[in-house]
Write a protein that holds these residues in place. Structure first.
Motif, PDB file in Angstrom:
ATOM      1  N   TYR A  92       1.032  -1.387  -0.029  1.00  0.00           N
ATOM      2  CA  TYR A  92      -0.113   0.166  -0.163  1.00  0.00           C
ATOM      3  C   TYR A  92       0.965   1.355  -0.070  1.00  0.00           C
ATOM      4  O   TYR A  92       2.091   1.397   0.544  1.00  0.00           O
ATOM      5  CB  TYR A  92      -0.873  -0.051   1.264  1.00  0.00           C
ATOM      6  CG  TYR A  92      -1.730  -1.113   1.461  1.00  0.00           C
ATOM      7  CD1 TYR A  92      -1.497  -2.171   2.200  1.00  0.00           C
ATOM      8  CD2 TYR A  92      -3.071  -0.989   0.825  1.00  0.00           C
ATOM      9  CE1 TYR A  92      -2.294  -3.243   2.303  1.00  0.00           C
ATOM     10  CE2 TYR A  92      -4.145  -1.956   1.083  1.00  0.00           C
ATOM     11  CZ  TYR A  92      -3.692  -3.283   1.616  1.00  0.00           C
ATOM     12  OH  TYR A  92      -4.652  -4.252   1.992  1.00  0.00           O
ATOM     13  N   CYS A  93       0.464   2.313  -0.790  1.00  0.00           N
ATOM     14  CA  CYS A  93       1.007   3.564  -0.539  1.00  0.00           C
ATOM     15  C   CYS A  93       0.090   4.351   0.258  1.00  0.00           C
ATOM     16  O   CYS A  93      -1.014   4.330   0.051  1.00  0.00           O
ATOM     17  CB  CYS A  93       1.243   4.097  -1.901  1.00  0.00           C
ATOM     18  SG  CYS A  93       0.144   4.499  -2.940  1.00  0.00           S
ATOM     19  N   ASN A  94       0.718   5.224   0.751  1.00  0.00           N
ATOM     20  CA  ASN A  94       0.027   6.504   1.607  1.00  0.00           C
ATOM     21  C   ASN A  94       0.763   7.734   1.552  1.00  0.00           C
ATOM     22  O   ASN A  94       1.985   7.831   1.203  1.00  0.00           O
ATOM     23  CB  ASN A  94      -0.570   6.135   2.996  1.00  0.00           C
ATOM     24  CG  ASN A  94       0.665   6.583   4.086  1.00  0.00           C
ATOM     25  OD1 ASN A  94       1.874   5.688   3.842  1.00  0.00           O
ATOM     26  ND2 ASN A  94       0.309   7.285   4.939  1.00  0.00           N
ATOM     27  N   ALA A  95       0.328   8.979   1.660  1.00  0.00           N
ATOM     28  CA  ALA A  95       0.648  10.262   1.463  1.00  0.00           C
ATOM     29  C   ALA A  95      -0.018  11.222   2.363  1.00  0.00           C
ATOM     30  O   ALA A  95      -1.303  11.261   2.792  1.00  0.00           O
ATOM     31  CB  ALA A  95       0.615  10.474   0.047  1.00  0.00           C
ATOM     32  N   GLY A  96       0.780  12.290   2.803  1.00  0.00           N
ATOM     33  CA  GLY A  96       0.047  13.305   3.577  1.00  0.00           C
ATOM     34  C   GLY A  96       0.005  14.411   2.850  1.00  0.00           C
ATOM     35  O   GLY A  96       1.044  14.848   2.125  1.00  0.00           O
ATOM     36  N   VAL A  97      -1.152  14.856   2.691  1.00  0.00           N
ATOM     37  CA  VAL A  97      -1.609  15.765   1.568  1.00  0.00           C
ATOM     38  C   VAL A  97      -2.259  17.268   2.263  1.00  0.00           C
ATOM     39  O   VAL A  97      -2.963  17.024   3.042  1.00  0.00           O
ATOM     40  CB  VAL A  97      -2.547  15.332   0.703  1.00  0.00           C
ATOM     41  CG1 VAL A  97      -2.894  16.068  -0.505  1.00  0.00           C
ATOM     42  CG2 VAL A  97      -1.783  13.898  -0.131  1.00  0.00           C
TER      43      VAL A  97
END
Length: 121
Positions: A93-98
């Protein structure tokens, strides 16, 4: 904001795969982007992380085999995985702070749908 992960598949032990994760949608800025993985029956774990400036962090078991990189122009991160082992089998899984419009001081956490990596022995 959507995160689209791709590149998973079936590979033999010792082989390589390259995962991609692209962020799209209405946002101001994407900060750190990360790869996690979850193997069957196990908790999700951090694989690698990269800041918008290119600083990286790796889990100890991935150091020297995995490389995370980033193309800020495309809001995309990559995970080059070499010398794969059966124990690397997992959903990645990828995740990001946006940062989104109207909320300049807050970072929202978004997750992609995951891509399955299967390493056969």
């Amino acid at each position: 904001v959507q995160l689209q992960a791709s590149g998973g598949g079936l590979v033999q032990a010792g082989g390589s795969l390259r995962l991609s994760c692209a962020a799209s949608g209405n946002f101001v800025r994407v900060n750190a982007m990360n790869w996690h993985r979850q193997a069957p029956g196990k908790q999700r774990e951090l694989v690698a992380a990269i800041t918008s400036g290119g600083s990286t962090v790796y889990a100890d078991s991935m150091k020297g085999r995995f490389t995370i990189s980033r193309d800020n122009a495309k809001n995309t991160i990559y995970l080059q995985m070499n010398s794969l082992k059966p124990e690397d089998t997992a959903v990645y899984y990828c995740n990001a702070g946006v940062v989104v419009p109207g909320h300049p001081l807050y970072e929202y956490d978004f997750w992609g749908q995951g891509t399955l990596v299967t390493v056969s022995s």
